[in-house]
Design a protein around this motif. Structure first.
Motif, mmCIF file in Angstrom:
data_model
loop_
_atom_site.group_PDB
_atom_site.id
_atom_site.type_symbol
_atom_site.label_atom_id
_atom_site.label_comp_id
_atom_site.label_asym_id
_atom_site.label_seq_id
_atom_site.Cartn_x
_atom_site.Cartn_y
_atom_site.Cartn_z
ATOM 1 N N UNK A 78 -14.050 -1.372 36.452
ATOM 2 C CA UNK A 78 -12.944 -1.803 35.613
ATOM 3 C C UNK A 78 -13.000 -3.246 35.187
ATOM 4 N N UNK A 79 -13.941 -4.015 35.708
ATOM 5 C CA UNK A 79 -14.054 -5.422 35.321
ATOM 6 C C UNK A 79 -14.922 -5.547 34.079
ATOM 7 N N UNK A 80 -14.523 -6.425 33.171
ATOM 8 C CA UNK A 80 -15.240 -6.594 31.913
ATOM 9 C C UNK A 80 -16.711 -6.923 32.176
ATOM 10 N N UNK A 83 -22.555 -7.599 28.121
ATOM 11 C CA UNK A 83 -23.784 -6.831 27.919
ATOM 12 C C UNK A 83 -25.024 -7.720 27.770
ATOM 13 N N UNK A 84 -24.978 -8.824 26.996
ATOM 14 C CA UNK A 84 -26.162 -9.686 26.951
ATOM 15 C C UNK A 84 -26.555 -10.223 28.326
ATOM 16 N N UNK A 85 -25.573 -10.547 29.151
ATOM 17 C CA UNK A 85 -25.889 -11.023 30.496
ATOM 18 C C UNK A 85 -26.454 -9.899 31.357
ATOM 19 N N UNK A 86 -25.925 -8.690 31.186
ATOM 20 C CA UNK A 86 -26.397 -7.550 31.976
ATOM 21 C C UNK A 86 -27.858 -7.254 31.692
ATOM 22 N N UNK A 87 -28.256 -7.321 30.402
ATOM 23 C CA UNK A 87 -29.630 -6.992 30.031
ATOM 24 C C UNK A 87 -30.536 -8.223 29.945
ATOM 25 N N UNK A 88 -29.942 -9.396 29.913
ATOM 26 C CA UNK A 88 -30.749 -10.598 29.791
ATOM 27 C C UNK A 88 -31.239 -10.881 28.394
ATOM 28 N N UNK A 156 -13.999 -2.019 30.163
ATOM 29 C CA UNK A 156 -15.078 -2.945 30.460
ATOM 30 C C UNK A 156 -15.894 -3.411 29.255
ATOM 31 N N UNK A 157 -15.904 -2.639 28.177
ATOM 32 C CA UNK A 157 -16.730 -2.985 27.023
ATOM 33 C C UNK A 157 -15.887 -3.601 25.917
ATOM 34 N N UNK A 158 -16.470 -4.568 25.232
ATOM 35 C CA UNK A 158 -15.773 -5.262 24.149
ATOM 36 C C UNK A 158 -15.781 -4.414 22.874
ATOM 37 N N UNK A 159 -14.819 -4.628 21.986
ATOM 38 C CA UNK A 159 -14.824 -3.919 20.703
ATOM 39 C C UNK A 159 -16.118 -4.165 19.933
ATOM 40 N N UNK A 160 -16.590 -3.125 19.265
ATOM 41 C CA UNK A 160 -17.776 -3.206 18.394
ATOM 42 C C UNK A 160 -19.031 -3.662 19.135
ATOM 43 N N UNK A 161 -19.104 -3.402 20.438
ATOM 44 C CA UNK A 161 -20.229 -3.917 21.232
ATOM 45 C C UNK A 161 -21.395 -2.945 21.340
ATOM 46 N N UNK A 162 -21.218 -1.716 20.881
ATOM 47 C CA UNK A 162 -22.261 -0.699 21.035
ATOM 48 C C UNK A 162 -22.905 -0.359 19.702
ATOM 49 N N UNK A 163 -24.217 -0.187 19.736
ATOM 50 C CA UNK A 163 -24.968 0.191 18.536
ATOM 51 C C UNK A 163 -25.134 1.696 18.427
ATOM 52 N N UNK A 164 -24.737 2.422 19.452
ATOM 53 C CA UNK A 164 -24.863 3.873 19.408
ATOM 54 C C UNK A 164 -24.296 4.514 20.651
ATOM 55 N N UNK A 165 -24.081 5.824 20.562
ATOM 56 C CA UNK A 165 -23.560 6.616 21.677
ATOM 57 C C UNK A 165 -24.320 7.927 21.709
ATOM 58 N N UNK A 166 -24.847 8.280 22.880
ATOM 59 C CA UNK A 166 -25.588 9.523 23.061
ATOM 60 C C UNK A 166 -24.925 10.371 24.128
ATOM 61 N N UNK A 167 -24.686 11.620 23.779
ATOM 62 C CA UNK A 167 -24.112 12.580 24.730
ATOM 63 C C UNK A 167 -24.949 13.844 24.623
#
Length: 271
Positions: A78-80, A83-88, A156-167
């Protein structure tokens, strides 16, 4: 009487014999790995769209979870998350919900190193397997998330932060009384649309035809998504989605696999 006479001695084991560790109550299964319940009861209860599976974790999977989780894992607590920090790096991030044992995820990551993949599942053996595949393949663009994808998206994710979604091949919940548990619903798309950047692609695949029809209906009706196929309907399997072992088994049984690719748009951008 000597002091040693009153001191409990460790049980004797034959040389080379394996000793099975019995976890104490409350002791984590993998002390340096994913948490058992990262979000706890801190967030509102909702209808769950996934069914946790309990199966044996191999020694290799356990080793990967212990060694790699701190750097390549994410507990959905639940904590924000940055993403750039997560992936480096600041490369585009695609969210994959439900990756099974991770073979297809690893293949897609290897084929497209310029895209980061945040892969979410609750299946511990699959988490360990994907971490191991990524390490052996030298893939640094995979992060494995443990927990509820809805909490990840909502909290946890910021608005407009994803380039795609796969299910890919989500639980079809075939019984009518369980249809409410299916992931692809209007409410889920409302949430996903807020986290997907404009022109991001939602890519779904299923071998359960009634669910495929529902997915198509729900996506076509949503104002924030438009079918990437001008003629509408289902799409052929794109080359970037590998044919998985599970999918091959279904095809051998005569199952029909349907892919859907929809683009996230602004309401006034719709044709």
């Amino acid at each position: 009487m000597s002091e040693s006479a009153n001191t409990p001695t460790a049980p004797h084991h034959a040389p080379g014999a394996s000793v099975r560790h019995t976890r104490a109550k409350g002791e984590p299964r993998f002390p340096d790995g994913p948490m058992a319940d990262p979000a706890g009861s801190h967030f509102e209860r909702r209808i769950r769209s996934f069914q946790p599976r309990r199966s044996r974790v191999t020694a290799g999977q356990a080793d990967a979870l212990q060694r790699l989780w701190a750097d390549r894992g994410l507990d959905i607590d639940g904590h924000a998350v940055d993403l750039p920090a997560l992936f480096g790096n600041d490369r585009p991030v695609v969210l994959e919900i439900g990756f099974g044992m991770g073979e297809a995820t690893a293949q897609m990551a290897a084929a497209d190193p310029g895209t980061n993949i945040l892969a979410v599942d609750v299946h511990t053996p699959g988490q360990g397997n994907l971490l191991g595949l990524a390490e052996r393949g030298g893939m640094t663009n995979i992060r494995v998330a443990n927990g509820d994808a809805i909490i990840l998206l909502r909290e946890m994710l910021a608005p407009d932060s994803l380039a795609g979604l796969r299910v890919y091949f989500p639980d079809p919940w075939p019984k009518k009384r369980h249809h409410k548990r299916r992931l692809i619903q209007p409410e889920f798309l409302d949430l996903a649309a807020t986290r997907l950047a404009p022109d991001a692609i939602v890519h779904c695949a299923t071998d359960w035809e009634p669910y495929a029809e529902q997915m198509l209906e729900v996506l076509e009706a949503h104002p924030m998504f438009v079918n990437s196929r001008p003629e509408g309907g289902f799409a052929p399997r794109p080359a970037f989605r590998p044919l998985t072992r599970f999918e091959g088994q279904g095809l051998d049984k005569g199952h029909v696999v349907n892919d859907l690719l929809f683009r996230r748009v602004q309401p006034d951008d719709q044709p």
